[in-house]
Design an enzyme around this catalytic site. Structure first.
Site, PDB file in Angstrom:
ATOM      1  N   SER A 117     -14.866  25.223  -3.317  1.00 23.27           N
ATOM      2  CA  SER A 117     -14.695  24.819  -1.919  1.00 23.27           C
ATOM      3  C   SER A 117     -15.370  25.785  -0.969  1.00 23.27           C
ATOM      4  O   SER A 117     -15.472  26.994  -1.253  1.00 23.27           O
ATOM      5  CB  SER A 117     -13.202  24.787  -1.608  1.00 23.27           C
ATOM      6  OG  SER A 117     -12.997  24.624  -0.235  1.00 23.27           O
ATOM      7  N   TYR A 141      -5.435  28.599  -0.630  1.00 22.43           N
ATOM      8  CA  TYR A 141      -6.235  27.587  -1.326  1.00 22.43           C
ATOM      9  C   TYR A 141      -7.617  28.144  -1.690  1.00 22.43           C
ATOM     10  O   TYR A 141      -8.053  28.063  -2.847  1.00 22.43           O
ATOM     11  CB  TYR A 141      -6.351  26.343  -0.434  1.00 22.43           C
ATOM     12  CG  TYR A 141      -7.391  25.368  -0.901  1.00 22.43           C
ATOM     13  CD1 TYR A 141      -7.257  24.722  -2.119  1.00 22.43           C
ATOM     14  CD2 TYR A 141      -8.513  25.096  -0.114  1.00 22.43           C
ATOM     15  CE1 TYR A 141      -8.224  23.830  -2.548  1.00 22.43           C
ATOM     16  CE2 TYR A 141      -9.473  24.210  -0.535  1.00 22.43           C
ATOM     17  CZ  TYR A 141      -9.326  23.581  -1.759  1.00 22.43           C
ATOM     18  OH  TYR A 141     -10.291  22.709  -2.178  1.00 22.43           O
ATOM     19  N   LYS A 145      -9.389  28.988  -5.463  1.00 21.09           N
ATOM     20  CA  LYS A 145     -10.691  28.464  -5.915  1.00 21.09           C
ATOM     21  C   LYS A 145     -11.601  29.615  -6.336  1.00 21.09           C
ATOM     22  O   LYS A 145     -12.349  29.513  -7.310  1.00 21.09           O
ATOM     23  CB  LYS A 145     -11.340  27.645  -4.794  1.00 21.09           C
ATOM     24  CG  LYS A 145     -10.647  26.323  -4.546  1.00 21.09           C
ATOM     25  CD  LYS A 145     -11.103  25.256  -5.537  1.00 21.09           C
ATOM     26  CE  LYS A 145     -10.270  24.007  -5.471  1.00 21.09           C
ATOM     27  NZ  LYS A 145     -10.788  22.870  -6.215  1.00 21.09           N
TER      28      LYS A 145
HETATM   29  N1  UFG Z   1      -8.991  18.152  13.141  1.00 19.06           N
HETATM   30  C1  UFG Z   1      -8.555  17.746  14.384  1.00 19.06           C
HETATM   31  N2  UFG Z   1      -7.543  16.848  14.423  1.00 19.06           N
HETATM   32  C2  UFG Z   1      -6.940  16.331  13.316  1.00 19.06           C
HETATM   33  C3  UFG Z   1      -7.405  16.745  12.050  1.00 19.06           C
HETATM   34  C4  UFG Z   1      -8.437  17.664  11.995  1.00 19.06           C
HETATM   35  O1  UFG Z   1      -9.047  18.196  15.421  1.00 19.06           O
HETATM   36  O2  UFG Z   1      -6.020  15.532  13.455  1.00 19.06           O
HETATM   37  C5  UFG Z   1     -10.111  19.111  13.069  1.00 19.06           C
HETATM   38  C6  UFG Z   1      -9.769  20.376  12.326  1.00 19.06           C
HETATM   39  O3  UFG Z   1      -9.206  21.318  13.181  1.00 19.06           O
HETATM   40  C7  UFG Z   1     -11.141  20.780  11.789  1.00 19.06           C
HETATM   41  C8  UFG Z   1     -11.873  19.457  11.585  1.00 19.06           C
HETATM   42  O4  UFG Z   1     -11.157  18.508  12.342  1.00 19.06           O
HETATM   43  O5  UFG Z   1     -11.817  21.516  12.755  1.00 19.06           O
HETATM   44  C9  UFG Z   1     -11.892  19.003  10.134  1.00 19.06           C
HETATM   45  O6  UFG Z   1     -10.576  19.090   9.642  1.00 19.06           O
HETATM   46  P1  UFG Z   1     -10.161  18.507   8.190  1.00 19.06           P
HETATM   47  O7  UFG Z   1      -8.697  18.742   8.045  1.00 19.06           O
HETATM   48  O8  UFG Z   1     -10.677  17.119   8.064  1.00 19.06           O
HETATM   49  O9  UFG Z   1     -10.991  19.395   7.186  1.00 19.06           O
HETATM   50  P2  UFG Z   1     -11.008  20.999   7.008  1.00 19.06           P
HETATM   51  O10 UFG Z   1     -12.311  21.448   7.593  1.00 19.06           O
HETATM   52  O11 UFG Z   1      -9.801  21.663   7.501  1.00 19.06           O
HETATM   53  O12 UFG Z   1     -10.913  21.114   5.431  1.00 19.06           O
HETATM   54  C10 UFG Z   1     -11.981  20.913   4.590  1.00 19.06           C
HETATM   55  C11 UFG Z   1     -11.476  20.483   3.216  1.00 19.06           C
HETATM   56  C12 UFG Z   1     -10.699  21.589   2.575  1.00 19.06           C
HETATM   57  C13 UFG Z   1     -11.538  22.842   2.549  1.00 19.06           C
HETATM   58  C14 UFG Z   1     -11.977  23.188   3.941  1.00 19.06           C
HETATM   59  C15 UFG Z   1     -12.846  24.400   3.951  1.00 19.06           C
HETATM   60  O13 UFG Z   1     -10.689  19.333   3.350  1.00 19.06           O
HETATM   61  O14 UFG Z   1     -10.350  21.216   1.259  1.00 19.06           O
HETATM   62  O15 UFG Z   1     -12.704  22.101   4.492  1.00 19.06           O
HETATM   63  O16 UFG Z   1     -12.650  25.084   5.143  1.00 19.06           O
HETATM   64  F1  UFG Z   1     -10.834  23.872   2.051  1.00 19.06           F
END
Ligand code: UFG
Length: 329
Positions: A117, A141, A145
């Protein structure tokens, strides 16, 4: 050739199993169905329900199926939950991989493609992030990994287990026919949550902070379509089967989109306005994550094909066909 897909009932694993079978591979799926779905299991594959921490279970499957390689997706993957349940994450992800490696070595299976990841990188200063960047996980997490990668490195040195570790950025979209897609409970990912608004399952999308150091103040991420991601896994498998050495590759699109840009693109895809509100930042979110995928392109000859609109469009298609997900829990 017969391949074991560990975690094959999950979002990414189910796409992998389907595409492998489409391309002529024999597939053996192992999954404990803790987060995966029975209805997502590829019907043309053999399926064994069980936990990778159970050595005897794995040993029996290896002895019966005589697989040539493993593709490993079985892991807990929610950043936020990993911070409050770290022991569970180490047990499932690190201990699970340890037992899997033990069973592989005992059964002389010495090729593994592994889903790592972008979370191993944590907050970085130089973009796009290359594989040379020093890992700096900021959540349990990501730490699990990284430890899984390290375990493989030493298993290679000692037993000749050849591995390819693929560090994903933000995986999105669904198989274009809409048969399989992303169904998490609870859902935490941005695209499925945005789409819940036009699907009338949520009133508005919450933007987690608009005061980041980015052009529009919202977080920037690098999104990759799940079908492109699986193409890279199969290329990695072929790379190992050709006798190449273990290696680590980033998988992303090399392009960043902010949360606000994602909402605007989703509006274009669904053809209507999507209600939104700005709320507080979510803990542990780096401002920017953009991958350099140069190495995967050069070495694996991989090239992502899907646009951001297609990622959102295929996801939307899946949800239109599965309004309440797979409904098998
Ligand atoms: N976000 C919002 N509103 C929401 C959900 C998400 O603004 O309701 C934002 C988050 O703050 C983030 C972006 O959208 O900035 C993407 O969020 P996600 O939860 O879709 O994805 P992440 O970037 O947090 O997570 C992904 C993978 C993880 C991995 C990570 C690495 O899903 O498994 O990237 O940083 F670990």
């Amino acid at each position: 050739m017969k391949v074991m897909v560990v975690g094959g009932a999950g979002y990414i694993g189910s796409h992998c199993s389907k595409i492998l079978v489409d391309r002529g591979y024999d597939v053996v799926i192992v999954d404990n169905l803790s987060t995966g779905h029975r209805k997502a299991i590829e019907p043309r594959a053999s399926f064994y329900e069980g936990d990778i921490r159970d050595y005897d279970f794995l040993d029996k499957v290896f002895k019966k199926e005589n697989v040539s390689a493993v593709i490993h997706f079985a892991a807990k993957s929610l950043v936020g939950v990993s911070m409050v349940e770290p022991i569970d994450y180490f047990d499932n992800n690190v201990n699970g991989t340890l037992v899997l490696l033990k069973a592989m070595v005992a059964n002389n299976v010495k090729k593994i493609v592994f889903s790592s990841s972008a979370a191993v990188y944590g907050e970085q200063k130089v973009f796009p992030i290359t594989e040379e960047a020093l890992p700096n996980p900021e959540c349990t997490y990501g730490e699990t990994k990284l430890q899984m990668e390290k375990m493989m490195k030493w298993a290679d040195i000692a037993y000749g287990v050849k591995y390819v570790s693929l560090r994903y950025f933000n995986v999105a979209g669904a198989f274009p026919t809409g048969e399989i897609g992303e169904d998490h409970n609870p859902e935490t990912h941005l695209i499925p949550l945005i789409l819940q608004v036009p699907l009338k399952k949520r009133e508005c999308i919450s933007i987690f902070g608009d005061n980041y150091d980015t052009p529009d103040g919202t977080c920037i991420r690098d999104y990759i379509h799940v079908v492109d991601l699986i193409d890279a896994h199969i290329k990695a498998l072929e790379y190992l089967m050709a006798g190449n050495n273990s290696d680590i590759f980033n998988l992303g699109s090399e392009e960043g989109f902010s949360v606000k840009e994602m909402i605007v693109t989703a509006e274009e895809v669904v053809g209507e306005k999507i209600a939104k509100k700005v709320v507080a930042r979510r803990a542990g979110d780096p401002a920017i994550l953009i991958a350099s995928s140069k190495k995967a392109k050069e070495v694996l000859k991989w090239k992502p094909q899907y646009s951001l609109k297609e990622m959102i469009g295929t996801a939307y298609h899946f949800y239109q066909l599965h309004k309440d997900g797979y409904q098998d829990k």
